[in-house]
Structure formats: structure tokens, C-alpha cells
Scaffold this motif. Structure first.
Motif, short mmCIF file in Angstrom:
data_model
loop_
_atom_site.label_atom_id
_atom_site.label_comp_id
_atom_site.label_asym_id
_atom_site.label_seq_id
_atom_site.Cartn_x
_atom_site.Cartn_y
_atom_site.Cartn_z
N GLY A 118 5.49 18.60 5.37
CA GLY A 118 6.55 19.65 3.88
C GLY A 118 6.78 19.51 2.68
N GLY A 119 5.14 19.15 1.79
CA GLY A 119 4.64 19.34 0.31
C GLY A 119 5.46 20.48 0.37
N ASN A 120 5.59 20.63 -1.08
CA ASN A 120 5.67 22.00 -1.59
C ASN A 120 4.98 22.04 -3.30
N VAL A 121 4.85 23.13 -3.02
CA VAL A 121 3.83 23.65 -4.23
C VAL A 121 4.07 24.67 -4.54
N PRO A 122 3.84 25.69 -5.70
CA PRO A 122 3.88 26.77 -5.63
C PRO A 122 3.09 27.84 -5.34
N GLU A 123 1.63 27.14 -4.94
CA GLU A 123 0.62 28.42 -4.22
C GLU A 123 1.11 28.05 -2.91
N GLY A 124 1.80 27.26 -2.20
CA GLY A 124 2.10 26.99 -0.90
C GLY A 124 0.18 25.78 -0.61
N LEU A 125 0.58 25.24 0.93
CA LEU A 125 -0.03 24.30 1.44
C LEU A 125 -0.72 24.95 2.20
N GLY A 126 -1.32 25.27 2.60
CA GLY A 126 -2.66 25.39 4.06
C GLY A 126 -3.79 24.71 4.36
N ASP A 127 -4.80 25.15 4.33
CA ASP A 127 -5.98 24.38 5.01
C ASP A 127 -6.22 23.51 3.87
N ALA A 128 -6.70 22.11 4.16
CA ALA A 128 -7.72 21.24 3.03
C ALA A 128 -9.30 21.13 3.36
N ILE A 129 -9.52 22.19 2.52
CA ILE A 129 -11.49 22.10 2.66
C ILE A 129 -12.11 20.97 1.26
N ALA A 130 -12.53 20.01 1.89
CA ALA A 130 -13.83 19.44 0.53
C ALA A 130 -14.78 19.40 0.68
N VAL A 131 -16.01 20.30 0.04
CA VAL A 131 -17.16 20.48 -0.42
C VAL A 131 -17.99 18.99 -0.93
N ILE A 132 -18.56 18.27 -0.27
CA ILE A 132 -19.01 17.28 -0.40
C ILE A 132 -20.86 17.05 -0.14
N GLY A 133 -21.01 17.07 -1.27
CA GLY A 133 -22.92 17.06 -0.60
C GLY A 133 -23.37 16.02 -0.12
N ASP A 134 -24.48 15.08 -0.50
CA ASP A 134 -25.15 14.70 0.81
C ASP A 134 -25.02 12.86 -0.49
N GLY A 135 -25.34 13.63 -1.21
CA GLY A 135 -25.60 11.91 -2.55
C GLY A 135 -23.93 11.58 -2.37
N ALA A 136 -22.76 12.64 -2.18
CA ALA A 136 -21.72 11.98 -3.30
C ALA A 136 -21.17 10.99 -1.62
N MET A 137 -22.06 11.65 -0.35
CA MET A 137 -21.68 11.02 1.08
C MET A 137 -21.88 9.48 0.81
N SER A 138 -22.38 9.17 0.18
CA SER A 138 -23.16 7.93 0.36
C SER A 138 -22.58 7.02 -0.41
N ALA A 139 -21.33 7.49 -0.78
CA ALA A 139 -20.97 6.62 -1.09
C ALA A 139 -19.58 6.45 -0.58
N GLY A 140 -19.13 4.89 -0.75
CA GLY A 140 -18.44 3.76 0.62
C GLY A 140 -16.46 4.99 0.57
#
Ligand SMILES: Cc1ncc(C[n+]2csc(CCOP(=O)(O)OP(=O)(O)O)c2C)c(N)n1
Ligand SMILES: CC(=O)[C@@H](O)[C@H](O)COP(=O)(O)O
Ligand SMILES: [Mg+2]
Length: 642
Positions: A139-161
Motif C-alpha cells: 500500500g505504498g503510495n507515490v504520485p504516479e501510483g504503483l503498478g507493475d514492476a518490470i526489470a530489464v536486465i542484460g545477459d552481462g548484468a545477469m552474471s552478477a551475484g
């Protein structure tokens, strides 16, 4: 009949909501125009071209299907965010990218509500997305509202712990969370590690072609309400090897791989995931870094980082160099030393070219290790190499070494293992701005017992410091140097091993002594020239070491001058603080010595040229001169005498 010329659409997109009324075909056209605009803009600004070109379709599809900024799209590293910035109301400023007072080259919360989370350091996006998802459900609220959370992560970045830490937690919490793995089989360099091979197997084994057929065919057969592909996704999920992937074992649904440049796949899949996803889901998207711009596609780094360039030819406008880069001086000297000592080895965290280890990797591949974007692992790996009798050089940018700091303390310093830290990009770095500034390594390294900390004042000094580090087996040692070219000094044939803890005198003067640590020495010399016209000749010394301090030289300088000024390309808590501590403990301040310590200000400095950034930091020659006049109580022009 020739195609009717398209009405340009990008001009009509002031913000993502303007995408909503467009057909899939028109969205594809927007993507084409967006790609052209990205190439055009970056040809004028330089920057990270390749990654952005690889996500043009994905950017359009995400903003068309989801309701940003209520739905949070979080770009990992965010060097690929230029198309995103163009679509989210910043097209008019995109040609100020990475310039003084311009747009950041990365996402930045203060810049736009469409940038829900800043980035630039890799592998943070899943953690951030999960944080937003949990805030939403609490129930956190921010001016723009809170809907879906979508992370776009690269194959390189995915190699990090850190990415797996986040997935482990997300899979456990089971919250609706969307992770898009943008797999272009590239990091900055070609990807390394078992994960990269695993991902390649995923699409080698998966019925990718069949999937493509399903994607293309089934979508048109579905009843209207499901035209968006809801049923198809269910078929796809059914048809796929469910439960067979690493991601599913972490509690994620896995969907893919799909072609990240095919809107006929991206749109239905994203619409279906939006309509149906309940828990965490990972969509595996295949893209090409540099897609759609031949010079980038052809480049070894796929256009990862470019200077300004000619759009037609792709020829980059690289300024002529007047001196070798610090990075190349380090890399060349390391190879010289490795030729004579087979215990010398090198570790990089996915930055082989950036840290100058290319030649070392070529000459001594068995002694050069690219561990992927894994600084924590890289430091501890180097520590155990040292414990095993090797002489490891852990080459990392100052800012990225921050990621492995606990390992520096816990695995290297406490065990007093002789790891050599080659700290590149020390100080302010320019276009990458605050996230990449190497501001803190003096403070965070010099406070560690047993750590030796050096800073090169020029490229000749760096050559000596590499050799000094190689020869130092008593414990850990670090040497720092800035991004870019050297000072143009003569390079010695042979490197000399410096005496640990000993600085060097540059010029003898009177009344004020300036003790410089690192490359501000050049500006100190310029200030001294200007001061001499005012009858003031400062003593200048190059400290060379922040730890151990040259106690004898510092006490002599304090004794022989009215005032002592230190200067370093680092934040408070570094060299100047250690000098102040020494002077205080030796009771020197009791004798009335005037002391000033010139350090970076207590702010994060936005991108500009390094010279402009040091101006903001008040650490260029005019400001050094002013500091001398101030500490000597000499009024400057326009100021009343005290
Ligand atoms: C902690 C950290 N280490 C290193 C880097 C330097 N870096 C920036 S982008 C990148 C490669 C990212 O590869 P990937 O996630 O596959 O993105 P792509 O460029 O392929 O789109 C690296 C190593 C960084 N930004 N952060
Ligand atoms: C995006 C990223 O983190 C790297 O590409 C970084 O920008 C490289 O910095 P240099 O340009 O100083 O090598
Ligand atoms: Mg990649």
C-alpha cells in the motif's frame, strides 16, 4: 505499387500514452523511427549506442503495453535508456546527453517520473523492481501510483551475484514481478561464464523457430478478445519445457526465448503477461547489440561506447592523443613485468579493455581472468590467488571496486594478503557523471590497516607504481590513476621500485607548502606559475603515498612553512585527513601552523568534462592559487584586506 510514404509517427509521441492508440504496425514504424533518432542523437553526443539500439523494439513495446509511469520500467545499468528517454518526453533534450547541465547518460529519478530508479552500476534492477512490487502490495503510495514492476536486465548484468540475490528473494516472496532478460550475447566484451553458455543452450534447445511460427500464426487465429495472445501464451507455456530452466528453479515462470526485435512476438507476449502473470515471471528476449546500424553491428564492441560519429560512414571523431592513456601505461608495464615473473596474474570484472588488460590477456591468457560483472568474487578470488603464492593485480575502476569493498576488508586486508589493486578511473571521470566518479577509494582504502595506497601524479609515476606494487609482497597495495591521457611527461625506459612511504620534492619555496597526492599536481604547478608573478613561490611536494604517510617529509614541511595545503582527487576522509591526523597527533597544530585540505566537495557532481567538474569542485589552478592567497591572508583582487 510502391508503398505509400509513411506519415512520421515519432513526432506525435510526446509521452508513452500517445502510443496507446497506435496499431501494432504503427508501433513497428515508431520503433524504426526511434532507432534512426537514437543514431542521429548519439552521433552528436557520443555515448552508449549499441545497447540502446538493441532495445528499441522492447522500449516501444513496454511503453505501449504497460502504463508507465504508474508501471515501473527499471533499466539495468541503464546505458540502454536513450530510446526510453526519447519516448518519455525528453526527445527535445536528447542531444544534451552526457553534457554539462544536460541529460544524464543513465536513468535518474530527478530527471523524470519515467525513471523510477537510477542506475549505472550493473545488476541492481531486479532488487529495485522487487522493492517497488512489495511497496505496491504493502500500500505504498507515490504520485504516479504503483503498478507493475518490470526489470530489464542484460545477459552481462545477469552474471552478477546481486541479480541472483534478488531472484532468490523474489522467487521466495512470489509477488507479481516481471523480469525481462535482454540477451544479446554481449557484455562490454563478449560475455564470459557458465551462465552465458547456459543461456545459449536455452535457445539452442528451445523450439525457437516453432515458437516463432506459433507466435506469428496463432495470434491471428485467436478470438478477438484474446487477439492479444492470451491463449497463445498459455499454449506456449504448455508447449515449452516447463520447469526445466534455472529461473524456474528459483520460483520464476520462464517464457521464451522470443525475438526481441519482432513486434509480432513482443506485443502479444507482453500483453498476455500483463493480463495473466500472477507471480514472478522471466521473459527471455533475444536481441542484437547495435541492431539496425551497420557500423555498430560490425564493431567488436557492437557500439557499446562511441565518440561522436558520422552517421553515413560510422567514422568516429576521436581527438588526437598527446600522451599515452594511464590505462595503457598500466597495461603495458604489467605485461613487461609478467614476462619476467610468471607469478604475476590479473583479474578484471568484465572490463578487460577498459582496464587495459587486453595485451595481458593476449600474451598470458592463462594468467588473465575476466570474472564477469562480479567484483565481489573478483576481489576474493584475487585474495586466494595471493594466498596461493601468485601476485594478482586486481584491476577495477574505483567506482566499481566499491562493489567489492567488504571483500577488500575481510578477505584481503585482515589476512594481509598481497593483492595489488590497480584502481583506474580515480577522481572525476567526465561524461559518466556521479555514478562513475572515483571519489572514495582513498578514503575507503587508506583507512585499512596494512594497506599501502599510492596515487600517480603522471604516467611516468604510474609506471613506477606498477613495478612497486609487483615488488610489494608484505601485504595489499593499491595505486590509483585517472581516466584519460597522461600529462605528456617523458617516459622512463625502466620502471623503478619506489621506497614505500616516501614522497618527492618538486620545488622549494617559502611561506606555503603544497602537498599534492595524484594528478592535481599539474594544476598545482600551473597555480605556482601564476603565484610567482605575485612574488609567492610555494614549496611543492608530491606525496606519492597516502599510506603509509611520509612522516618525515610532512613534519619538515610543517616546520618550515607558515601554511601547509594538501590536495587530492578524492572526498574528505582521504589523504588530507590522514595528514591532519598526523599533524594533530604530533602537536604541530599547537604551534599555529595554518592548514588547508583541498578535497572534492560533499556533493555528487553531475556529468561534464573532467576540467569543468574539477571547476565545480574548486580544484583547478585558479582555485588552488586562491586557496594559497587565502591561507596567507593576502587579499585577492576585489577583496578587502582582513
Ligand atoms: C558493477 C558494475 N561493473 C561493471 C560495469 C560496467 N559495465 C557497464 S555495462 C556492462 C556490460 C553489461 O552487459 P549487459 O547487461 O549484457 O548489457 P548490454 O550492454 O549487453 O545491453 C558493464 C560490464 C557496471 N556498469 N557496473
Ligand atoms: C556503462 C558503463 O558502466 C561502462 O560502459 C562505463 O561507461 C565505461 O567507462 P569508460 O568509458 O571510462 O571506460
Ligand atoms: Mg548483453
Amino acid at each position: 505499387m510502391s508503398e505509400r510514404p509513411h506519415t512520421p509517427l515519432l513526432d506525435q509521441i510526446a509521452r508513452p500514452a500517445d502510443l496507446k492508440g497506435l496499431s501494432d504496425r504503427q508501433l513497428t514504424q515508431v520503433a524504426d523511427e526511434l532507432r534512426q533518432e537514437t543514431v542521429s542523437a548519439v552521433s552528436e553526443t557520443g555515448g552508449h549506442l549499441g545497447a540502446g539500439l538493441g532495445v528499441v523494439e522492447l522500449t516501444v513495446a513496454l511503453h505501449a503495453v504497460f502504463d508507465t509511469p504508474r508501471d515501473k520500467v527499471i533499466w539495468d545499468v541503464s546505458h540502454q535508456c536513450y530510446p526510453h528517454k526519447i519516448l518519455t518526453g525528453r526527445r527535445d533534450r536528447i542531444r544534451t546527453l552526457r553534457k554539462k547541465d544536460g541529460l544524464s547518460g543513465f536513468t535518474k529519478r530527478v530527471e523524470s517520473p519515467y525513471d523510477p530508479f537510477g542506475a549505472a552500476h550493473s545488476s541492481t534492477s531486479i532488487s529495485a523492481a522487487l522493492g517497488f512490487a512489495v511497496a505496491r502490495d504493502l500500500g505504498g503510495n507515490v504520485p504516479e501510483g504503483l503498478g507493475d514492476a518490470i526489470a530489464v536486465i542484460g545477459d552481462g548484468a545477469m552474471s552478477a551475484g546481486m541479480a541472483f540475490e534478488a531472484m532468490n528473494n523474489a522467487g521466495h516472496l512470489g509477488k507479481r514481478l516481471i523480469v525481462i532478460l535482454n540477451d544479446n550475447e554481449m557484455s562490454i566484451a563478449p560475455p564470459v561464464g557458465a551462465l552465458s553458455s547456459y543461456l545459449s543452450r536455452l535457445y539452442a534447445e528451445e523450439p525457437f523457430q516453432e515458437l516463432k511460427a506459433v507466435a506469428k500464426g496463432a495470434a491471428s487465429l485467436l478470438p478477438e478478445p484474446f487477439r492479444e495472445g492470451a491463449k497463445r501464451a498459455k499454449d506456449m507455456l504448455k508447449g515449452m519445457a516447463v520447469g526445466g530452466t534455472l529461473f524456474e528453479s528459483l520460483g520464476f515462470s520462464y517464457l521464451g526465448p522470443i525475438d526481441g526485435h519482432d513486434m509480432d512476438q513482443l506485443l502479444p507476449v507482453l500483453r498476455t503477461v500483463k493480463a495473466r502473470a500472477s507471480g514472478p515471471i522471466l521473459i527471455h528476449v533475444l536481441t542484437k547489440k547495435g541492431k539496425g546500424y551497420a557500423p555498430a553491428e560490425r564493431a567488436d564492441d557492437k557500439g557499446h561506447a562511441t565518440a561522436t560519429f558520422d552517421v553515413i560512414t560510422g567514422k568516429q571523431n576521436k581527438p588526437p592523443s598527446n600522451a599515452p592513456s594511464y590505462t595503457s601505461v598500466f597495461g603495458d608495464e604489467l605485461v613487461n613485468l609478467a614476462a619476467k615473473d610468471d607469478k604475476i596474474c590479473a583479474v578484471t570484472a568484465a572490463m578487460p579493455d577498459g582496464t587495459g588488460l587486453g595485451l595481458m590477456a593476449e600474451r598470458y591468457p592463462s594468467r588473465t581472468f575476466d570474472v564477469g560483472i562480479a567484483e565481489q568474487h573478483g576481489v576474493t578470488f584475487a585474495a586466494a590467488l595471493a594466498a596461493g603464492g601468485m601476485k594478482p593485480f586486481c584491476a577495477m575502476y574505483s567506482t566499481f571496486l566499491q562493489r567489492g569493498y567488504d571483500q577488500v576488508v575481510h578477505d584481503v586486508a585482515i589476512q594481509r594478503l598481497p593483492v595489488r589493486f590497480a584502481i583506474d578511473r580515480a577522481g572525476l571521470v567526465g561524461a559518466d557523471g556521479a555514478t562513475h566518479a572515483g571519489s572514495f577509494d582513498i578514503a575507503y582504502m587508506a583507512n585499512l590497516p596494512g594497506m599501502v595506497v599510492m596515487a600517480a601524479a603522471d604516467e611516468a609515476e604510474l609506471k613506477h607504481m606498477v613495478a612497486t606494487a609487483a615488488a610489494h609482497d608484505d601485504g595489499p597495495i593499491a595505486f590509483r590513476y585517472p581516466r584519460g591521457e597522461g600529462e605528456g611527461v617523458d617516459m622512463p625506459e625502466e620502471a623503478e621500485v619506489l621506497e614505500i612511504g616516501k614522497g618527492r620534492m618538486i620545488q622549494k619555496g617559502a611561506r606555503v607548502a603544497i602537498l599534492s597526492f595524484g594528478t592535481r599536481l599539474g594544476e598545482v604547478k600551473k597555480a605556482a606559475e601564476s603565484l610567482s608573478a605575485k612574488g609567492i613561490t610555494p614549496t611543492i611536494a608530491d606525496a606519492r603515498f597516502a599510506k603509509p604517510l611520509d612522516r618525515e617529509m610532512i613534519l619538515q614541511l610543517a616546520e618550515g612553512h607558515e601554511a601547509l595545503i594538501t590536495i587530492e582527487e578524492g572526498a574528505v576522509g582521504g589523504f588530507g585527513s590522514h595528514v591532519a591526523q598526523l599533524l594533530a597527533e604530533e602537536g604541530v597544530f599547537d604551534t599555529g601552523l595554518k592548514f588547508r585540505s583541498m578535497v572534492l566537495p560533499d556533493t555528487f557532481i553531475d556529468q561534464a568534462s573532467p576540467a569543468d567538474m574539477y571547476d565545480v569542485a574548486a580544484m583547478n589552478a585558479p582555485q588552488i592559487e586562491a586557496k594559497v592567497l587565502e591561507v596567507l591572508g593576502i587579499a585577492t583582487i576585489g577583496e578587502k584586506r582582513a
